[in-house]
Enzyme design. Structure first.
Site, PDB file in Angstrom:
ATOM      1  N   GLU A 198       0.805  -1.221   0.000  1.00  0.00           N
ATOM      2  CA  GLU A 198       0.000   0.000   0.000  1.00  0.00           C
ATOM      3  C   GLU A 198       0.841   1.275   0.000  1.00  0.00           C
ATOM      4  O   GLU A 198       0.579   2.231   0.736  1.00  0.00           O
ATOM      5  CB  GLU A 198      -0.976  -0.036   1.184  1.00  0.00           C
ATOM      6  CG  GLU A 198      -1.968  -1.194   1.055  1.00  0.00           C
ATOM      7  CD  GLU A 198      -2.920  -1.351   2.229  1.00  0.00           C
ATOM      8  OE1 GLU A 198      -2.786  -0.597   3.214  1.00  0.00           O
ATOM      9  OE2 GLU A 198      -3.801  -2.237   2.169  1.00  0.00           O
ATOM     10  N   GLU A 315      -5.009  -8.539  -1.689  1.00  0.00           N
ATOM     11  CA  GLU A 315      -5.542  -8.456  -0.330  1.00  0.00           C
ATOM     12  C   GLU A 315      -6.930  -7.847  -0.398  1.00  0.00           C
ATOM     13  O   GLU A 315      -7.108  -6.786  -0.996  1.00  0.00           O
ATOM     14  CB  GLU A 315      -4.632  -7.601   0.568  1.00  0.00           C
ATOM     15  CG  GLU A 315      -5.131  -7.455   1.997  1.00  0.00           C
ATOM     16  CD  GLU A 315      -4.247  -6.540   2.838  1.00  0.00           C
ATOM     17  OE1 GLU A 315      -3.004  -6.646   2.735  1.00  0.00           O
ATOM     18  OE2 GLU A 315      -4.790  -5.707   3.587  1.00  0.00           O
TER      19      GLU A 315
END
Length: 530
Positions: A198, A315
């Site tokens: 991220e 994810e």
């Protein structure tokens, strides 16, 4: 005799919903059986394991317990059996704290100190460490369980990290290279190495510019090529493992065409876990459909860029900050989860990693007992029934019915997935051809017209149905029923067999309110599945 012999040029299959006064929605789902619109990995289902220590808390609730890959009980028999049931299950090791992990190899010059809670630090924790003894234990378990491992590397090493702003400098790959070398020397098999978590686009906590990420990805590829000299197949190079930002992703993909194998992204499209309206969102087709545009954008980006990389969801937990107890770990979440799996497949996404395999309030397994939550069984049924080739399907008549179709897995025919989001309407569905003719077993015909076929002899005209419902009709239940029977592990920790009901193909498919049905139809042979 398969229906391919009498379909001739016909490539469309439909499900027509019979109208029953006030109790059944009218509509049809049409399936194009001429060509596949997508192709998923045979091991499409993936689960994640995270770094979060027990002190990780959200909204006053600490839901992680001892589920970190650093302290998880690898000797639990239920856990071993749950992973082995997939044969294989992809497991992605990573998460928020992965960019604060050092690897305690012989070359490491830093002390191996574990994560400590510190609210002044980014993500609320200090730097952590992976001891090589624990890496050995994890790999021993993965080998025993037959798992395929994706490891998320620390991509912030060496950079000047600015919380909530851009991090500067190049990636220091020294420690990562040492871990990869150790892994190869120990003969551990890694399916893929993923760079960072991220950090793309606007990032979470901090971010890295796309141009710099391109350079870092090339460095990782060179390291893998060097260390795995003479080893085939080599592990995949996976990145960036973050939320989709169209401009960032486009720049990144355009410049990594020859160094990237998998373009991975994350999905938390339901908002924060504290949201009191999660159930309404899960059962709202318009909310579910909001993710379609991103799947489509990623699919088109890959197709138009000339890259050889494929798309993964690396994810996805639906609701961020550890999910919501008795929602994201309960029966109701299978509506969201299976719809996501179907949607991802339609858009040629090869693998889908669920946050989490265990940990938080969105685990496939209970964080304390390891007992499977409902979504575990949904994932296992998908894995066993939904083949690689994805068929185009659409439903007309109600937005409350979600449907997906694949060629069947390791068997003839097709598998349908029907999801009924309606809390009061039962659907009776008959399989149709050419929108008008009921699917029966064939007589010989040389034309493209479909004729009604005689009732099949016993044992030759049947399908397999798997009806999933919540215990006592409670959407918040953590107990799932398969064809009316409770699914539970036995005293030895064995995963229960997932047995179908055998139904005469001439009978309608019944989809009860707020239920999910997998239907394996072995006698429907389509060109896309040959």
């Amino acid at each position: 005799m398969g229906c391919a012999r009498w379909l001739v040029g016909l490539c469309f299959l439909s499900l027509n919903v019979i109208s029953v006064y006030g109790s059944v929605v009218e509509g049809s789902v049409f399936i194009n059986g001429k060509t596949a619109i997508g192709r998923i990995d045979d091991d499409f289902i993936c689960g994640t394991m995270d770094w979060w220590p027990p002190e990780k808390c959200d909204y006053g609730t600490c839901s992680w317990g001892n589920t970190s890959m650093l302290n998880l009980d690898l000797n639990n028999n239920i856990f071993l059996n749950a992973v082995k049931a997939f044969s294989p299950l992809k497991i992605r090791l990573g998460g928020t704290l992965q960019d604060k992990v050092i690897y305690a190899t012989e070359d490491s010059k830093q002390a191996c100190v574990q994560f400590g809670k510190n609210t002044s630090e980014m993500f609320g924790f200090t730097q952590g460490c992976l001891p090589m003894q624990r890496w050995d234990e994890l790999n021993e378990f993965f080998k025993k369980a037959g798992a395929k491992i994706i490891f998320g590397l620390n991509a912030l090493a060496g950079r000047s990290v600015h919380p909530d702003g851009p991090s500067e400098g190049v990636w220091d790959s020294t420690n990562a290279e040492s871990l990869i070398s150790y892994t190869v020397k120990k003969n551990y098999t890694i399916h893929g190495w993923e760079l960072g978590n991220e950090l793309c686009g606007s990032g979470v906590g901090t971010r890295v510019a796309a141009a710099q990420y391109v350079i870092d990805t090339m460095v990782l590829q060179n390291i893998v090529q060097k260390i795995y000299t003479g080893v085939e197949p080599k592990p995949l190079i996976i990145a960036p493992g973050g939320f989709y930002d169209e401009n960032w992703f486009k720049e990144y993909v355009d410049k990594t065409k020859n160094s990237l194998d998998v373009l991975s992204r994350h999905i938390y499209n339901l908002g924060p876990g504290v949201d009191e309206h999660l159930v309404e969102k899960i059962l709202d087709p318009s909310v579910l459909d909001n993710e379609v545009s991103k799947f489509s954008s990623v699919e088109n980006l890959i197709k138009n860029s000339g890259t050889s990389a494929v798309a993964w969801v690396g994810e996805a937990g639906g609701a961020y900050n550890s999910g919501h107890n008795l929602v994201t770990n309960a029966f109701v979440f299978s509506f969201w989860y299976l719809d996501q799996l179907g949607m991802a497949s339609v858009h040629d996404t090869k693998t889908y990693c669920r946050q989490t395999l265990i940990g938080g309030n969105y685990g496939l397994l209970n964080s304390a007992t390891f007992v499977p939550n409902p979504d575990y069984y949904s994932a296992l049924l998908w894995h066993k029934l939904m083949g690689r080739n994805v068929l185009s399907s659409n439903f007309s008549g109600t937005k409350k019915i979600r449907t997906y179709a694949h060629c069947a897995k390791q068997s003839k025919g097709i598998t349908l997935l029907l999801i009924n989001l309606d809390n009061s309407t039962t659907v009776h569905a008959n399989v149709m051809l050419n929108k008008t003719s009921v699917l029966r077993y064939q007589r010989k015909s040389q034309s493209t017209e479909i004729v009604e076929l005689p009732q099949a002899a016993a044992g030759g005209n049947s399908r397999e149905e798997y009806h999933l419902t919540a215990k006592d009709g409670d959407l918040h239940s953590q107990t799932m029923l398969l064809n009316g029977k409770i699914l539970s592990v036995n005293s030895q920790g064995d995963i229960p067999p997932l047995l179908p009901s055998i139904v005469n193909s001439r009978e309608a498919i019944v989809v009860d309110p707020l239920s999910i049905v997998f239907v394996h139809m072995p006698d429907v042979i389509l060109p896309a599945c040959s």
